[in-house]
Design an enzyme around this catalytic site. Structure first.
Site, PDB file in Angstrom:
ATOM      1  N   ASN A   1       0.829  -1.209   0.000  1.00  0.00           N
ATOM      2  CA  ASN A   1       0.000   0.000   0.000  1.00  0.00           C
ATOM      3  C   ASN A   1       0.856   1.247   0.000  1.00  0.00           C
ATOM      4  O   ASN A   1       2.055   1.213   0.300  1.00  0.00           O
ATOM      5  CB  ASN A   1      -1.034  -0.010   1.129  1.00  0.00           C
ATOM      6  N   ALA A   2       0.229   2.340  -0.349  1.00  0.00           N
ATOM      7  CA  ALA A   2       0.937   3.607  -0.517  1.00  0.00           C
ATOM      8  C   ALA A   2       1.552   4.095   0.788  1.00  0.00           C
ATOM      9  O   ALA A   2       2.615   4.699   0.790  1.00  0.00           O
ATOM     10  CB  ALA A   2      -0.011   4.663  -1.090  1.00  0.00           C
ATOM     11  N   THR A  38      -2.222  -2.486  -5.191  1.00  0.00           N
ATOM     12  CA  THR A  38      -1.954  -1.522  -4.122  1.00  0.00           C
ATOM     13  C   THR A  38      -3.268  -0.960  -3.591  1.00  0.00           C
ATOM     14  O   THR A  38      -4.274  -0.959  -4.280  1.00  0.00           O
ATOM     15  CB  THR A  38      -1.078  -0.345  -4.608  1.00  0.00           C
ATOM     16  N   ASP A  39      -3.223  -0.505  -2.356  1.00  0.00           N
ATOM     17  CA  ASP A  39      -4.324   0.275  -1.825  1.00  0.00           C
ATOM     18  C   ASP A  39      -3.740   1.543  -1.212  1.00  0.00           C
ATOM     19  O   ASP A  39      -2.531   1.743  -1.220  1.00  0.00           O
ATOM     20  CB  ASP A  39      -5.189  -0.522  -0.849  1.00  0.00           C
ATOM     21  N   SER A  40      -4.581   2.381  -0.662  1.00  0.00           N
ATOM     22  CA  SER A  40      -4.135   3.704  -0.223  1.00  0.00           C
ATOM     23  C   SER A  40      -3.341   3.680   1.071  1.00  0.00           C
ATOM     24  O   SER A  40      -2.539   4.568   1.330  1.00  0.00           O
ATOM     25  CB  SER A  40      -5.342   4.621  -0.025  1.00  0.00           C
TER      26      SER A  40
END
Length: 106
Positions: free
Chosen positions: A56-57, A84-86
């Protein structure tokens, strides 16, 4: 990206997702990788049948503050599909951790 359905049961689907980085079948177990604590190598993923990973970010940005962005595949040393996720959960759980919401979404 494409999804080819091989079978259905009720609302579930078995199929193949193709991305520009590779293909994998569903359902698929996505190991979540922290790019700063890499202890699993590519050969492990091949051996157990993992063909896509997730990060993730928040995790990516936390360790690279002030540095130019790099290709996520290079950071993870993983050539296959990377989802990916935030990282919003980490922001809520741990606070900013040196990363602001604005940085996450840019």
């Amino acid at each position: 990206m494409s999804f080819q359905v091989h079978g259905k049961d009720l609302l579930g689907r078995i199929g193949t997702i193709k991305t520009k980085s590779g293909a994998f079948t569903t359902p698929h177990m996505f190991p979540v990788l922290d790019p700063h604590y890499r202890f699993l190598r590519k050969d492990f993923f091949d051996r157990v049948g993992i063909h896509a990973v997730m990060t993730n970010a928040y995790l990516l940005k936390r360790g690279r503050q002030g540095l130019d962005p790099l290709d996520v595949h290079g950071i993870l040393d993983y050539p296959g599909t990377v989802a990916t996720d935030s990282g919003a959960y980490q922001l809520l759980e741990y606070g900013d951790g040196g990363v602001t919401p604005g940085e996450i979404f840019t």
